[in-house]
Structures are given as structure tokens and as C-alpha cells.
Design a protein around this motif. Structure first.
Motif, PDB file in Angstrom:
ATOM      1  N   VAL A 327      36.024 -64.680  68.776  1.00  0.00           N
ATOM      2  CA  VAL A 327      34.648 -64.488  68.325  1.00  0.00           C
ATOM      3  C   VAL A 327      34.068 -65.832  67.879  1.00  0.00           C
ATOM      4  CG1 VAL A 327      33.163 -63.342  66.634  1.00  0.00           C
ATOM      5  CG2 VAL A 327      35.113 -62.119  67.621  1.00  0.00           C
ATOM      6  N   LYS A 330      28.987 -64.006  64.878  1.00  0.00           N
ATOM      7  CA  LYS A 330      28.763 -62.623  64.433  1.00  0.00           C
ATOM      8  C   LYS A 330      27.668 -62.686  63.379  1.00  0.00           C
ATOM      9  CE  LYS A 330      30.274 -59.652  60.942  1.00  0.00           C
ATOM     10  NZ  LYS A 330      31.216 -59.450  59.844  1.00  0.00           N
ATOM     11  N   ILE A 340      27.074 -60.296  68.743  1.00  0.00           N
ATOM     12  CA  ILE A 340      28.393 -60.940  68.739  1.00  0.00           C
ATOM     13  C   ILE A 340      28.518 -61.787  69.996  1.00  0.00           C
ATOM     14  CG2 ILE A 340      30.896 -60.541  68.868  1.00  0.00           C
ATOM     15  CD1 ILE A 340      30.373 -57.800  67.521  1.00  0.00           C
ATOM     16  N   VAL A 342      31.573 -63.911  72.243  1.00  0.00           N
ATOM     17  CA  VAL A 342      33.019 -64.069  72.402  1.00  0.00           C
ATOM     18  C   VAL A 342      33.287 -65.107  73.486  1.00  0.00           C
ATOM     19  CG1 VAL A 342      35.198 -62.923  72.965  1.00  0.00           C
ATOM     20  CG2 VAL A 342      33.426 -61.670  71.721  1.00  0.00           C
TER      21      VAL A 342
END
Length: 456
Positions: A327, A330, A340, A342
Motif C-alpha cells: 500500500v 490510504k 487506496i 497499491v
């Protein structure tokens, strides 16, 4: 004699007769009624009066010795007593065990369980059993999930706790179905439960987009374990093999454990059905807007690029990471709302926008695995309704997630290939026989019924 004097002499006699009749009636009434009170007799309840033991038995009464009396006494339960219940809402281990153990014993039992399964994790709706023998606590069994159970034994003043596999009677069933509207309906039409549709979709999640690619006429055949306990169906085990025909293309998968004993699914060539990225970050929803370089924005009302895919879904629908990664963000973005980001291998990055919330424990820098729930569908930021805006980048440039060719993961090793091929041969034979029988049944014309002769 004067008549008036004669009447006076008769009256005393009449009164005397009336008194005698009243006394007789009262005596009859009292002695004919059952006694309404128990009076002290000077004997123990049920014992004989003085001299009564020497009287002959009453007519119709049977002589009773010790053996006959024992036969009429309530029978003591033979063997251990097993209490079978389910955990109720708000119940704790202490409340469940309190009728059978002291507070100190309950604490000792909890300490013994901590190494394998904490008693604080008991959940409402889960079954448990308590065994009592001759008034003493013997054991406690709690079903953790469909596969594991906690067993606690008490002997010689000490508790021992273990987690063991739940033993089932397992049969292998062949299940076939055809798509008329969606996968859940097809599985239901085949007489099976919805969870089987989810398991089947999970196997082919890298090959088939079950949101946009399923069409009427598609079909599936699979071999699945069914688990029973005492003759009652308790759910599905592993799917051993599966075949899915999607728009004329055949996809197959066979369960096989790799050299480390970890189960994976491979196609008939030994290639892993698992790829670097899932086809979609959530299951069984619909695409409301596709990847586009020019789209009329529903809120800003201007033409601009939409470098992602919108999935319409109810608020709170779980959102999964499409691949392993870390991640990198966030938080809140003005137009994106809660989102989010990633980072994956080979310079890929994915983003999940307009979320209603984040998974517990998720934070920047956390590693996530493919299929792990990271957030929940919402309508935050610039949004007209609950949906997920899913985006993907390669080398910093937005790409269409629906058209990328995601690489496969590791295939069956050369060393294990002969064993795998032998397994596939057996499974394919069973699947193809089922598919052929189904095709014949669907292709066979309905036999005309003979006409009934006209009456009369």
C-alpha cells in the motif's frame, strides 16, 4: 282430651325424630368423603402404624421386596451425560462453564487453551458439547470452523487443550449446469448451494470476468467433495476438477499440490490458472462505465478522460487487491474520495476510488496479498452513487485493466509433470463423459406422445 293439648304432646316427639335424622345424615356425609387433611399419626411417612406390620395385605396389593422396590425407583442415567448446545449472542466461556466448574477451574482451563485457541474467541451460533460423568466435568468441544474443533479434557486436576480436524464422511459428486441468466442461478438450478458458485468463480477468476463475460448458453462441469456428518450434509470440500465453457472457449482447472504440499489449480497443460492480477477487484457486480479517453463527466459536465473502470455495487461491498503488493497511499482525494493505491511488481500500480471505508489494520506500507479485502464500496468524492472506480498504471501510464495480458504464475514442475498428467487423464475422462451425456440429453428431441384413439 282437649285437641290443643293433644297437639302440644306430639311436638316433642317430632323434634326428636328430626334431630335423629340430622345426626344420621351428618354422620353418613362425613364418613363417605375422602380425608381432606393429613393428620399426625405418630409414624414416618409411608411406615406402618403400631401393629400394622402384622396385618395381612389388603386385597389386590402385591408384596414388595427390595428387588421390586428397586425396579420401581427412577433409573440412574447410564454412562456420561453429553450437553449439546450453541453459543448464544452475548454468551462467554465463563458463563457457559459456570454450572460445571469453579471460577478457578475456568481460569485454569482458559490458560490451557491460550496456546492453541483462546476461549475469548467463542462466537455466537457455533456449536459446542460438554461431557459430564458421575457429576464431574470431563471435556469441552467447540467447533472453531468447518474444518477445526477445540477439544479440552480434564483429568487428575489438570486441563489439556488441542485443536483437531473435524472428521467427515466425504463423497465426490459431479455437478453440471448451464447459464440462463447468471452463475448463481445456474448453480441453484443444479440443486446446489450458492457458496459453490463463489468457489467456482474463484478458480477461474484470472481467466473469466464473471461480471461482463458470462452469457446464456455457457456451461460448467465440476467434481466436488461433499462432506457429511451422521448422514447430514455439512458443506463442500475441495473442487477437484472443473471445466467452464465461456462463449465457445473451454477453460479447465485441476487441483494439485506442488512440491511444498500447497494446493494450486492448473490447466490441462500444467500451466497455473492463477495470474499476476485478478480479472476484477470485486465479485458479481456490473460495469457501469468503461475505460475511456473522453467521457462526459456526470458531475462536472465536461468531456474528459476516464482512465479506469467503474463497477456499480452496493455500499459496503468488499473490494479486493487484484495482486500482491504494498500500500502506497490510504486516505482522501478531492475527487477520488477515500481511496487506496497499491504498488505491484514489474512497475504496475492499482488504485481503488470512492470507498466508504478501509479494511481494519490497513495502512501505508502494509503488504497485501492477491484477493485480500482492502476496502469497501462507497460514494465518496465526486460520485453520483455507490461504485468502485478501479484504475491501473504500467510504468506510470494509465492502462485499460480489462485488456491487459496478465502473466501466469509458476507452472507444474518438470519433476511432478508425469504424476500431474496421470491425474489429469483420470479427471478429464470423468468430466468429458459428464459433458457428453449432458450434450446428448440437450440435443435429443422430445419423443412424440402416441395419440389417444377417439372415444365413442
Amino acid at each position: 282430651m282437649d285437641p290443643s293439648k293433644k297437639r302440644l304432646s306430639v311436638l316433642p316427639l317430632a323434634f326428636l325424630v328430626i334431630i335423629v335424622l340430622c345426626i344420621s345424615w351428618a354422620g353418613y356425609y362425613l364418613y363417605s368423603q375422602p380425608p381432606s387433611h393429613t393428620f399426625e399419626t405418630g409414624r414416618a411417612e409411608g411406615g406402618p402404624l403400631d401393629g400394622e406390620e402384622n396385618l395381612p395385605p389388603r386385597e389386590g396389593a402385591a408384596l414388595q421386596g427390595p428387588e421390586q422396590a428397586a425396579k420401581q425407583a427412577p433409573a440412574e442415567p447410564e454412562g456420561p451425560l453429553v450437553v449439546i448446545e450453541t453459543v448464544q449472542k452475548g454468551e462467554t466461556a465463563g458463563g457457559i462453564l459456570q454450572p460445571y466448574l469453579t471460577a478457578a477451574q475456568i481460569q485454569a482451563m482458559a490458560d490451557a487453551c491460550d496456546a492453541c485457541f483462546s476461549l475469548r474467541k467463542l462466537r455466537a451460533g457455533k456449536p459446542y458439547e460438554i461431557t459430564i460423568d458421575k457429576g464431574e466435568f470431563v471435556s469441552f468441544t467447540y467447533e472453531i470452523d468447518a474444518d477445526k474443533k477445540l477439544i479440552v479434557h480434564y483429568a487428575d486436576g489438570a486441563f489439556t487443550a488441542t485443536v483437531e480436524d473435524i472428521v467427515y464422511d466425504v463423497t465426490v459428486a459431479r455437478v453440471q449446469g448451464a447459464i440462463t441468466s447468471h452463475l448463481f442461478q445456474a448453480v441453484d438450478d443444479a440443486g446446489e448451494q450458492p457458496v459453490l458458485a463463489i468457489s467456482l468463480a474463484d478458480i477461474f477468476a484470472w481467466e473469466i470476468n464473471f461480471i461482463r463475460d458470462i452469457h446464456p448458453g455457457d456451461s460448467f462441469t465440476l467434481l466436488v467433495e461433499k462432506r457429511f456428518r451422521e448422514g447430514e450434509f455439512k458443506g463442500y470440500g475441495r473442487i477437484l476438477a472443473a471445466e467452464f465453457i465461456n462463449q465457445g472457449s473451454r477453460f479447465d482447472a485441476y487441483g494439485y499440490r506442488d512440491a511444498d504440499g500447497i494446493p494450486h489449480y492448473y490447466n490441462g497443460k500444467g500451466e497455473s490458472v492463477k495470474r499476476a492480477f485478478l480479472k476484477a477487484p470485486l465479485s458479481f457486480t456490473r460495469i457501469s462505465s468503461t475505460f475511456s479517453n473522453s467521457r462526459l463527466h456526470p458531475i462536472l459536465n465536461v468531456w474528459r478522460a476516464h482512465p479506469g473502470v467503474d463497477y456499480a455495487a452496493p455500499t459496503g461491498t468488499p473490494v479486493k487487491s487484484v495482486g500482491n503488493g504494498v500500500v502506497t497511499f490510504k486516505g482522501w482525494g478531492k475527487g477520488a474520495g477515500n481511496y487506496i493505491a497499491v504498488r505491484h511488481g514489474n512497475n504496475y500500480e492499482t488504485m481503488y476510488l470512492h470507498l466508504s471505508g478501509f479494511a481494519k489494520g490497513l495502512d501505508k506500507g502494509k503488504k497485501v496479498t492477491q484477493g485480500e479485502v482492502i476496502g469497501f464500496v462507497g460514494s465518496t468524492g465526486y460520485s453520483t452513487g455507490p461504485h468502485l472506480d478501479f484504475r491501473m498504471k504500467k510504468d506510470g501510464t494509465y492502462i485499460n485493466p480489462l485488456t491487459i495480458a496478465s502473466p501466469r504464475t509458476e507452472p507444474v514442475s518438470k519433476k511432478d509433470m508425469p504424476e500431474f498428467k496421470e491425474l489429469v487423464g483420470k479427471m478429464q475422462g470423468t468430466l468429458q463423459r459428464a459433458a457428453a451425456a449432458d450434450a446428448v440429453q440437450r440435443a435429443e428431441p422430445e419423443k412424440p406422445q402416441p395419440e389417444k384413439p377417439a372415444e365413442g
